[in-house]
Design a protein around this motif. Sequence first.
Motif, PDB file in Angstrom:
ATOM      1  N   LEU A   1       0.850  -1.197   0.000  1.00  0.00           N
ATOM      2  CA  LEU A   1       0.000   0.000   0.000  1.00  0.00           C
ATOM      3  C   LEU A   1       0.883   1.244   0.000  1.00  0.00           C
ATOM      4  O   LEU A   1       0.625   2.213  -0.713  1.00  0.00           O
ATOM      5  CB  LEU A   1      -0.922   0.003   1.219  1.00  0.00           C
ATOM      6  CG  LEU A   1      -1.784   1.263   1.376  1.00  0.00           C
ATOM      7  CD1 LEU A   1      -2.768   1.399   0.221  1.00  0.00           C
ATOM      8  CD2 LEU A   1      -2.540   1.263   2.694  1.00  0.00           C
ATOM      9  N   GLY A   2       1.953   1.182   0.800  1.00  0.00           N
ATOM     10  CA  GLY A   2       2.882   2.302   0.857  1.00  0.00           C
ATOM     11  C   GLY A   2       3.480   2.610  -0.502  1.00  0.00           C
ATOM     12  O   GLY A   2       3.576   3.766  -0.909  1.00  0.00           O
ATOM     13  N   ILE A   3       3.858   1.557  -1.224  1.00  0.00           N
ATOM     14  CA  ILE A   3       4.449   1.739  -2.553  1.00  0.00           C
ATOM     15  C   ILE A   3       3.442   2.375  -3.508  1.00  0.00           C
ATOM     16  O   ILE A   3       3.774   3.303  -4.250  1.00  0.00           O
ATOM     17  CB  ILE A   3       4.916   0.369  -3.097  1.00  0.00           C
ATOM     18  CG1 ILE A   3       6.183  -0.066  -2.362  1.00  0.00           C
ATOM     19  CG2 ILE A   3       5.137   0.415  -4.571  1.00  0.00           C
ATOM     20  CD1 ILE A   3       7.406   0.723  -2.731  1.00  0.00           C
TER      21      ILE A   3
ATOM     22  N   CYS B   1       7.810  -5.083  -6.133  1.00  0.00           N
ATOM     23  CA  CYS B   1       9.061  -4.933  -6.883  1.00  0.00           C
ATOM     24  C   CYS B   1       8.944  -3.823  -7.919  1.00  0.00           C
ATOM     25  O   CYS B   1       9.849  -2.992  -8.065  1.00  0.00           O
ATOM     26  CB  CYS B   1       9.432  -6.248  -7.570  1.00  0.00           C
ATOM     27  SG  CYS B   1       9.774  -7.538  -6.380  1.00  0.00           S
ATOM     28  N   ALA B   2       7.819  -3.812  -8.643  1.00  0.00           N
ATOM     29  CA  ALA B   2       7.636  -2.787  -9.678  1.00  0.00           C
ATOM     30  C   ALA B   2       7.664  -1.401  -9.042  1.00  0.00           C
ATOM     31  O   ALA B   2       8.285  -0.472  -9.574  1.00  0.00           O
ATOM     32  CB  ALA B   2       6.308  -3.003 -10.397  1.00  0.00           C
ATOM     33  N   GLY B   3       7.029  -1.281  -7.889  1.00  0.00           N
ATOM     34  CA  GLY B   3       6.998   0.006  -7.201  1.00  0.00           C
ATOM     35  C   GLY B   3       8.379   0.438  -6.760  1.00  0.00           C
ATOM     36  O   GLY B   3       8.768   1.589  -6.952  1.00  0.00           O
ATOM     37  N   ILE B   4       9.121  -0.506  -6.209  1.00  0.00           N
ATOM     38  CA  ILE B   4      10.468  -0.162  -5.744  1.00  0.00           C
ATOM     39  C   ILE B   4      11.352   0.217  -6.926  1.00  0.00           C
ATOM     40  O   ILE B   4      12.109   1.191  -6.871  1.00  0.00           O
ATOM     41  CB  ILE B   4      11.068  -1.325  -4.930  1.00  0.00           C
ATOM     42  CG1 ILE B   4      10.321  -1.433  -3.596  1.00  0.00           C
ATOM     43  CG2 ILE B   4      12.555  -1.107  -4.685  1.00  0.00           C
ATOM     44  CD1 ILE B   4      10.657  -2.663  -2.793  1.00  0.00           C
ATOM     45  N   ALA B   5      11.211  -0.535  -8.020  1.00  0.00           N
ATOM     46  CA  ALA B   5      11.992  -0.219  -9.223  1.00  0.00           C
ATOM     47  C   ALA B   5      11.645   1.185  -9.717  1.00  0.00           C
ATOM     48  O   ALA B   5      12.537   1.971 -10.073  1.00  0.00           O
ATOM     49  CB  ALA B   5      11.716  -1.254 -10.314  1.00  0.00           C
ATOM     50  N   THR B   6      10.353   1.500  -9.728  1.00  0.00           N
ATOM     51  CA  THR B   6       9.947   2.835 -10.175  1.00  0.00           C
ATOM     52  C   THR B   6      10.502   3.904  -9.247  1.00  0.00           C
ATOM     53  O   THR B   6      10.962   4.959  -9.694  1.00  0.00           O
ATOM     54  CB  THR B   6       8.411   2.950 -10.204  1.00  0.00           C
ATOM     55  OG1 THR B   6       7.887   1.793 -10.839  1.00  0.00           O
ATOM     56  CG2 THR B   6       7.973   4.192 -10.953  1.00  0.00           C
ATOM     57  N   ALA B   7      10.442   3.616  -7.956  1.00  0.00           N
ATOM     58  CA  ALA B   7      10.964   4.589  -6.985  1.00  0.00           C
ATOM     59  C   ALA B   7      12.445   4.834  -7.239  1.00  0.00           C
ATOM     60  O   ALA B   7      12.908   5.975  -7.231  1.00  0.00           O
ATOM     61  CB  ALA B   7      10.742   4.080  -5.564  1.00  0.00           C
ATOM     62  N   LEU B   8      13.196   3.743  -7.498  1.00  0.00           N
ATOM     63  CA  LEU B   8      14.627   3.901  -7.774  1.00  0.00           C
ATOM     64  C   LEU B   8      14.840   4.703  -9.043  1.00  0.00           C
ATOM     65  O   LEU B   8      15.681   5.596  -9.101  1.00  0.00           O
ATOM     66  CB  LEU B   8      15.292   2.521  -7.906  1.00  0.00           C
ATOM     67  CG  LEU B   8      15.555   1.809  -6.578  1.00  0.00           C
ATOM     68  CD1 LEU B   8      16.093   0.402  -6.828  1.00  0.00           C
ATOM     69  CD2 LEU B   8      16.545   2.616  -5.741  1.00  0.00           C
ATOM     70  N   GLY B   9      14.056   4.391 -10.062  1.00  0.00           N
ATOM     71  CA  GLY B   9      14.164   5.115 -11.330  1.00  0.00           C
ATOM     72  C   GLY B   9      13.882   6.594 -11.133  1.00  0.00           C
ATOM     73  O   GLY B   9      14.595   7.459 -11.652  1.00  0.00           O
ATOM     74  N   LEU B  10      12.878   6.840 -10.351  1.00  0.00           N
ATOM     75  CA  LEU B  10      12.481   8.219 -10.091  1.00  0.00           C
ATOM     76  C   LEU B  10      13.580   8.946  -9.324  1.00  0.00           C
ATOM     77  O   LEU B  10      13.927  10.090  -9.620  1.00  0.00           O
ATOM     78  CB  LEU B  10      11.197   8.206  -9.254  1.00  0.00           C
ATOM     79  CG  LEU B  10      10.378   9.471  -9.261  1.00  0.00           C
ATOM     80  CD1 LEU B  10       9.937   9.791 -10.666  1.00  0.00           C
ATOM     81  CD2 LEU B  10       9.164   9.307  -8.360  1.00  0.00           C
ATOM     82  N   TRP B  11      14.128   8.223  -8.351  1.00  0.00           N
ATOM     83  CA  TRP B  11      15.215   8.811  -7.574  1.00  0.00           C
ATOM     84  C   TRP B  11      16.368   9.177  -8.503  1.00  0.00           C
ATOM     85  O   TRP B  11      16.928  10.263  -8.426  1.00  0.00           O
ATOM     86  CB  TRP B  11      15.689   7.816  -6.515  1.00  0.00           C
ATOM     87  CG  TRP B  11      16.893   8.302  -5.761  1.00  0.00           C
ATOM     88  CD1 TRP B  11      16.892   9.166  -4.722  1.00  0.00           C
ATOM     89  CD2 TRP B  11      18.247   7.966  -6.026  1.00  0.00           C
ATOM     90  NE1 TRP B  11      18.170   9.400  -4.311  1.00  0.00           N
ATOM     91  CE2 TRP B  11      19.040   8.672  -5.101  1.00  0.00           C
ATOM     92  CE3 TRP B  11      18.877   7.140  -6.960  1.00  0.00           C
ATOM     93  CZ2 TRP B  11      20.417   8.588  -5.082  1.00  0.00           C
ATOM     94  CZ3 TRP B  11      20.257   7.044  -6.942  1.00  0.00           C
ATOM     95  CH2 TRP B  11      21.017   7.763  -6.002  1.00  0.00           C
TER      96      TRP B  11
END
Lengths: 307, 311, 252
Positions: free
Chosen positions: A16-18, A149-159
């Motif tokens: 939910l957080g992601i 995983c998709a959310g974390i990957a997006t977060a990293l990409g965004l970062w």
Amino acid sequence: MSTGLFLVQALNGLQLGILLFLVAAGLTLVFGVMDFINLAHGVQYMLGAYLGAALAAATGSFWLGLLWALPAALIFGLLLEVLVFRHLYDRDHLSQVLATFGVILFLNQAVKAIWGAAPLQVPVPALLEDGVVLMPGLQYPLYRIAVLCAGIATALGLWFLVERTRLGMLVRAGATNAPMVSALGVDIRRLFMLVFAFGAMLAGFAGVLAGPIFSVEPGMGDHVLILAFVVIVIGGIGSIRGAFIAALIVGLTDTLGKSLMPDLMRLFLDPSAARQTGAALASMLVYIAMAAILAFRPRGLFPARSG
Amino acid sequence: MPRLRLDVALTLLVLAALALAPLLGFGANHYLTLFARIMILAAAAVSLSFLVGGAGLASLGHAAAMGVGAYAVAILDAHRLTDITIVLPVAIVAAALFSLLTGAIAIRTEGVNFIMITLAFGQMAFFTASSLAPYGGDDGYTLYDRTEIFGLRLMENRLFFHYLCLGFLLFCWGFCAMLLASRFGRVLRAARENPLRVQAVGFAPYPFRLLAYVIAGTLAGLAGVLFANATEFVAPAYMGWQRSGELIFMVILGGLGRLSGAILGAVLFVLLETWLPNLTTHWKMIFGPLLILAVLFMRGGLIGFLGARRG
Amino acid sequence: MAEALLSVQGLRKHYGGLAVTNDVSLEVLPGEIHALIGPNGAGKTTLIHQITGTVAPDAGRVVFAGTDITRLSLPRRVQAGLARSFQITSIIAGFSVLENVALAAQAQSGSSFGFLRPAAGETVLNDAARNALNEVGLADRAMIIAGALSHGEKRALEIAIALATRPRLLLLDEPLAGAGPEETERLIALLRRLKSRYAILLVEHDMQAVFALADRISVLAEGRIIASGGTTEIRASDEVRAAYLGEEEIPC
């Protein structure tokens, strides 16, 4: 509560957080860079879910639906920007709140008019139907892991995008000091449009991902919107890092609270009352957290604006 | 200032029309129900206009204070306490206390964070109301009785109730206008425009703002008491952020910075909200764009619009 | 020597590793104009913020009329008699000129938690406001919306507002900033009239004005007072010349 159940709830909370982060990221950037309160960001999430559901049904594939829903969400964001939002950048916050509230009313109803008021079911893609064994006798849906995983990957990409590229530098500078960026000769309107459309797409992406987990229904964006606002206010407006941490805090608090509070209430109340009171108290937890954080740090955990 | 006279005159005209309406053939129940809704929401909107336009505190949680008043009626009703001598003091104290506690924290923040934290408090109130299982929980609570006035069931007399609401609206308008013109109001208005300047002449804005927040919340709570009586029903939705948004809309639609604007805005809002569903079930698809157009093209709200027309 | 009205003792303020205020001490005596000058970036603004209470110093004390006010908030300091004007005009643009000043008078006259009477009708406040406006020569502009005043008039209004708080010391932060030559002359004349009745700490870039008005001058550079004394002393100081080199000439 058993360790296994706790683990599941914690994973649900993270997920939910992601999702909240994907919605909040656009919101906080739009807010930080343009000083623009966009209540309609939640309906962009809803729209993503509907577009994903409709396109998946039309193409017969979740993946094709996702593929087409992203550009559709982006174009829709651009459309809204051109039609409504860009005329509001120089207005006060209340006017922005109101006009975007109008957008919410329209789109919630439009969705009802097109797809009906009943929730749509989006099947989990076949590829991710299975479960993962977390510990003996405890399975966790693969799809939910994939979302995480998709959310974390997006977060990293965004970062990476925000911290390491020229565009990101402009966006960050814009969040701290918009007039200065404009003085540097950057076409601030184009930058605004870009950030905006990108934010809309992220929210839409979150919506598509959420489709198979939550029910796709009119008004589904409203609750997420309010939580996303809680996230960006806790995190500090304009801060991606703040949004990420706050989103995880909010996601975990909300999910764990909802599963723990009724149990806790059962110590004081009879079971049925405990369920209702516990659920309501759990819903309040994130707001309590926000009020507590703002009481001590009136500008959030990681304020981006220095002035 | 001819503009001032115009909007006040128009508002007085509307109030006169409301006063005469029952005598001029609009005495049927469905009319009186509509009028009551208009007048009660207008009173709440006036108190919000005092807060936003006067003190510069853009609260997105004003409906919560109104809901506290309404829930005071409901909770006392469940315990068969319906006399005004109990209901009124309890509602006033509850709304004032709620505003004091939330305001004490909220007013430490500024600008958008203030909007958001008031929204958060509103949501807390909303979820608290949902959790009140003995008082209806999510589904809301239907009153056994309207509030009695010293043992008399006057509120059930529709005409009495009509004029009571009208009187309350007039009171809110006059009271808020008086406050804004007073020494207290002058500090508030000054602090809205330039808080630093106000500090530099020797005032700390905080206590002034907090008191304004409590006063506005208490007035909203009183409006909530009337609202509960009007509908004989109380639900968590009374406190939700959508209702707060609607109140804000009334204030802006009429014209921020003029209390009379809130009254005109509330009238227009409730009429639209009542009339549009006759056209189509998807009336919000018309209402939403109307809202956007109003914000985009009617800067200064109805009053600004009328003023510009004349000028 | 008379007792100092304002005494700043060993103020220090660091931002990160940067000492913005580095052991600053200065005094303002009753009835004198003490000018504070220094090149841009010398730390004047931060120093003023510490004296008026919007920035807390890391170390040191601010003593006003014998009381330590280091920990007091801006409003409390104003109530104690320390009024300030702002470098960037800070008035209430939507109020009339009179109401701007009456607001300040209100802070000095009874409680402001008055709810019943219209404040605009209070003769006590209006009279006090008109007196202050008279002093700065704005009496005939009293009923105009303050935002419509000319720049020079706004500067004068700021001073009127400060006067209406019944101060013992005026802290004027570049009162001449942005004023045209004629306006400047008028403002200088005004400051000269105020001089005998109020102690003034004057921060100003206009050197001609400073040397014409000040009894004493302190020079701030890189957070430290590098020189302090009468006008002739300061004019002659090599250190001051060095600090100003490349920025502007000190008129001799």
